[in-house]
Design a protein around this motif. Structure first.
Motif, PDB file in Angstrom:
ATOM      1  N   TYR A  66      29.822  23.517  13.552  1.00  0.00           N
ATOM      2  CA  TYR A  66      29.455  22.183  13.059  1.00  0.00           C
ATOM      3  C   TYR A  66      30.437  21.139  13.571  1.00  0.00           C
ATOM      4  O   TYR A  66      30.056  20.059  14.014  1.00  0.00           O
ATOM      5  CB  TYR A  66      29.420  22.171  11.520  1.00  0.00           C
ATOM      6  CG  TYR A  66      29.049  20.824  10.944  1.00  0.00           C
ATOM      7  CD1 TYR A  66      27.720  20.491  10.734  1.00  0.00           C
ATOM      8  CD2 TYR A  66      30.025  19.873  10.652  1.00  0.00           C
ATOM      9  CE1 TYR A  66      27.367  19.245  10.236  1.00  0.00           C
ATOM     10  CE2 TYR A  66      29.689  18.630  10.157  1.00  0.00           C
ATOM     11  CZ  TYR A  66      28.361  18.319   9.951  1.00  0.00           C
ATOM     12  OH  TYR A  66      28.020  17.082   9.470  1.00  0.00           O
TER      13      TYR A  66
ATOM     14  N   TRP B  80      29.443  20.508  17.417  1.00  0.00           N
ATOM     15  CA  TRP B  80      28.194  19.832  17.801  1.00  0.00           C
ATOM     16  C   TRP B  80      28.060  18.443  17.195  1.00  0.00           C
ATOM     17  O   TRP B  80      27.295  17.612  17.696  1.00  0.00           O
ATOM     18  CB  TRP B  80      26.961  20.707  17.532  1.00  0.00           C
ATOM     19  CG  TRP B  80      26.464  20.826  16.131  1.00  0.00           C
ATOM     20  CD1 TRP B  80      26.757  21.802  15.240  1.00  0.00           C
ATOM     21  CD2 TRP B  80      25.535  19.958  15.467  1.00  0.00           C
ATOM     22  NE1 TRP B  80      26.093  21.591  14.057  1.00  0.00           N
ATOM     23  CE2 TRP B  80      25.331  20.466  14.176  1.00  0.00           C
ATOM     24  CE3 TRP B  80      24.862  18.794  15.839  1.00  0.00           C
ATOM     25  CZ2 TRP B  80      24.483  19.861  13.252  1.00  0.00           C
ATOM     26  CZ3 TRP B  80      24.015  18.191  14.915  1.00  0.00           C
ATOM     27  CH2 TRP B  80      23.827  18.720  13.649  1.00  0.00           C
ATOM     28  N   THR B  81      28.831  18.135  16.159  1.00  0.00           N
ATOM     29  CA  THR B  81      28.754  16.805  15.548  1.00  0.00           C
ATOM     30  C   THR B  81      29.813  15.831  16.077  1.00  0.00           C
ATOM     31  O   THR B  81      29.927  14.714  15.568  1.00  0.00           O
ATOM     32  CB  THR B  81      28.867  16.912  14.012  1.00  0.00           C
ATOM     33  OG1 THR B  81      30.097  17.562  13.684  1.00  0.00           O
ATOM     34  CG2 THR B  81      27.686  17.666  13.427  1.00  0.00           C
ATOM     35  N   LYS B  82      30.551  16.216  17.101  1.00  0.00           N
ATOM     36  CA  LYS B  82      31.559  15.316  17.678  1.00  0.00           C
ATOM     37  C   LYS B  82      30.996  13.971  18.143  1.00  0.00           C
ATOM     38  O   LYS B  82      31.703  12.969  18.066  1.00  0.00           O
ATOM     39  CB  LYS B  82      32.302  16.002  18.820  1.00  0.00           C
ATOM     40  CG  LYS B  82      33.379  16.951  18.341  1.00  0.00           C
ATOM     41  CD  LYS B  82      34.180  17.500  19.501  1.00  0.00           C
ATOM     42  CE  LYS B  82      35.209  18.485  19.029  1.00  0.00           C
ATOM     43  NZ  LYS B  82      36.359  17.888  18.387  1.00  0.00           N
ATOM     44  N   PRO B  83      29.755  13.883  18.628  1.00  0.00           N
ATOM     45  CA  PRO B  83      29.237  12.553  19.000  1.00  0.00           C
ATOM     46  C   PRO B  83      29.204  11.556  17.836  1.00  0.00           C
ATOM     47  O   PRO B  83      29.222  10.349  18.048  1.00  0.00           O
ATOM     48  CB  PRO B  83      27.827  12.854  19.513  1.00  0.00           C
ATOM     49  CG  PRO B  83      27.939  14.238  20.062  1.00  0.00           C
ATOM     50  CD  PRO B  83      28.846  14.944  19.076  1.00  0.00           C
ATOM     51  N   PHE B  84      29.182  12.048  16.593  1.00  0.00           N
ATOM     52  CA  PHE B  84      29.197  11.160  15.433  1.00  0.00           C
ATOM     53  C   PHE B  84      30.623  10.745  15.104  1.00  0.00           C
ATOM     54  O   PHE B  84      30.879   9.607  14.762  1.00  0.00           O
ATOM     55  CB  PHE B  84      28.561  11.834  14.220  1.00  0.00           C
ATOM     56  CG  PHE B  84      27.198  12.404  14.508  1.00  0.00           C
ATOM     57  CD1 PHE B  84      26.173  11.598  14.960  1.00  0.00           C
ATOM     58  CD2 PHE B  84      26.953  13.752  14.342  1.00  0.00           C
ATOM     59  CE1 PHE B  84      24.918  12.117  15.237  1.00  0.00           C
ATOM     60  CE2 PHE B  84      25.698  14.278  14.613  1.00  0.00           C
ATOM     61  CZ  PHE B  84      24.686  13.467  15.069  1.00  0.00           C
TER      62      PHE B  84
ATOM     63  N   SER C  60      34.393  15.182  12.761  1.00  0.00           N
ATOM     64  CA  SER C  60      33.315  15.514  11.818  1.00  0.00           C
ATOM     65  C   SER C  60      33.565  16.856  11.148  1.00  0.00           C
ATOM     66  O   SER C  60      33.989  17.815  11.783  1.00  0.00           O
ATOM     67  CB  SER C  60      31.978  15.596  12.555  1.00  0.00           C
ATOM     68  OG  SER C  60      31.488  14.328  12.846  1.00  0.00           O
TER      69      SER C  60
ATOM     70  N   MET D  57      23.732   9.115  20.104  1.00  0.00           N
ATOM     71  CA  MET D  57      24.549  10.099  19.381  1.00  0.00           C
ATOM     72  C   MET D  57      23.787  11.399  19.128  1.00  0.00           C
ATOM     73  O   MET D  57      24.316  12.486  19.354  1.00  0.00           O
ATOM     74  CB  MET D  57      25.015   9.523  18.038  1.00  0.00           C
ATOM     75  CG  MET D  57      26.094   8.498  18.149  1.00  0.00           C
ATOM     76  SD  MET D  57      26.825   8.024  16.553  1.00  0.00           S
ATOM     77  CE  MET D  57      25.411   7.500  15.586  1.00  0.00           C
ATOM     78  N   TRP D  58      22.552  11.279  18.624  1.00  0.00           N
ATOM     79  CA  TRP D  58      21.800  12.480  18.271  1.00  0.00           C
ATOM     80  C   TRP D  58      21.440  13.315  19.491  1.00  0.00           C
ATOM     81  O   TRP D  58      21.501  14.545  19.429  1.00  0.00           O
ATOM     82  CB  TRP D  58      20.542  12.115  17.478  1.00  0.00           C
ATOM     83  CG  TRP D  58      20.865  11.931  16.037  1.00  0.00           C
ATOM     84  CD1 TRP D  58      21.076  10.748  15.389  1.00  0.00           C
ATOM     85  CD2 TRP D  58      21.090  12.954  15.072  1.00  0.00           C
ATOM     86  NE1 TRP D  58      21.403  10.985  14.082  1.00  0.00           N
ATOM     87  CE2 TRP D  58      21.423  12.319  13.849  1.00  0.00           C
ATOM     88  CE3 TRP D  58      21.042  14.336  15.127  1.00  0.00           C
ATOM     89  CZ2 TRP D  58      21.703  13.039  12.698  1.00  0.00           C
ATOM     90  CZ3 TRP D  58      21.315  15.046  13.969  1.00  0.00           C
ATOM     91  CH2 TRP D  58      21.638  14.402  12.777  1.00  0.00           C
TER      92      TRP D  58
ATOM     93  N   LYS E  66      23.132  13.601  22.271  1.00  0.00           N
ATOM     94  CA  LYS E  66      24.364  14.302  22.666  1.00  0.00           C
ATOM     95  C   LYS E  66      24.661  15.451  21.705  1.00  0.00           C
ATOM     96  O   LYS E  66      25.021  16.550  22.125  1.00  0.00           O
ATOM     97  CB  LYS E  66      25.545  13.329  22.687  1.00  0.00           C
ATOM     98  CG  LYS E  66      25.543  12.386  23.856  1.00  0.00           C
ATOM     99  CD  LYS E  66      26.743  11.446  23.786  1.00  0.00           C
ATOM    100  CE  LYS E  66      26.723  10.450  24.929  1.00  0.00           C
ATOM    101  NZ  LYS E  66      27.838   9.474  24.809  1.00  0.00           N
ATOM    102  N   ALA E  67      24.531  15.189  20.415  1.00  0.00           N
ATOM    103  CA  ALA E  67      24.836  16.213  19.412  1.00  0.00           C
ATOM    104  C   ALA E  67      23.913  17.425  19.558  1.00  0.00           C
ATOM    105  O   ALA E  67      24.373  18.574  19.550  1.00  0.00           O
ATOM    106  CB  ALA E  67      24.723  15.625  18.010  1.00  0.00           C
TER     107      ALA E  67
ATOM    108  N   LEU F 214      24.808  19.552  22.502  1.00  0.00           N
ATOM    109  CA  LEU F 214      25.969  20.395  22.206  1.00  0.00           C
ATOM    110  C   LEU F 214      25.566  21.602  21.360  1.00  0.00           C
ATOM    111  O   LEU F 214      26.025  22.725  21.613  1.00  0.00           O
ATOM    112  CB  LEU F 214      27.049  19.585  21.481  1.00  0.00           C
ATOM    113  CG  LEU F 214      27.876  18.652  22.329  1.00  0.00           C
ATOM    114  CD1 LEU F 214      28.750  17.745  21.443  1.00  0.00           C
ATOM    115  CD2 LEU F 214      28.765  19.434  23.299  1.00  0.00           C
TER     116      LEU F 214
END
Length: 148
Positions: free
Chosen positions: A27, A30-34, A38, A134-135, A137-138, A141
């Protein structure tokens, strides 16, 4: 509010994608774009409260897991923000988007997963463009992690 959706084909079974998506270690990746930091605190079981956090000074979100069916779906209802470790569940920062949903559907397509993510956002072109970037990219990942 406006709904926007994203689809990613992942060459792994839906149950695997679901488990990887919610694993705390993956988690965070894969949530680094946010947010580069994260994370979450809490429990993914239905009815549980969960905090989506980061160490970037932006605080976090307070959410409820409305649905979590392994390999099928996740529905997250956002109910507030976390600021200085305090829940804020109403007011001008929250009321305009309170109870918006973030939904994931895991569809088995010949042994791989068609993941469909739908989010509710404010109806502005700037927000939509930001969220799309963002989404996408996420989810790419997440695909990379699941296919390793």
């Amino acid at each position: 509010m406006k709904k926007i959706s994203f689809t990613e084909i992942i060459y792994a079974l839906p149950k695997h994608v679901h488990k990887v998506m919610l694993s705390q270690d993956s988690y965070k990746i894969w949530t680094k774009p946010f947010s580069e930091t994260s994370d979450y605190k809490g429990d993914w079981s239905e009815g549980s409260k969960i905090y989506f956090t980061s160490d970037d000074g932006k605080g976090g979100m307070v959410s409820i897991i409305d649905e979590n069916k392994l390999g099928e779906s996740i529905v997250i209802r956002h109910v507030g923000i976390l600021k200085n470790n305090e829940e804020i569940l109403s007011g001008s920062e929250v009321d305009k988007w309170k109870n918006t949903l973030e939904t994931y559907k895991f569809n088995d397509v010949e042994g791989h997963t068609r993941l469909v993510c739908t989010i509710e956002i404010e109806d502005s072109e700037a927000d939509e463009a930001k969220y799309k970037e963002m989404w996408l990219k996420a989810l790419r990942l997440l695909k990379e992690i699941c296919e390793q």
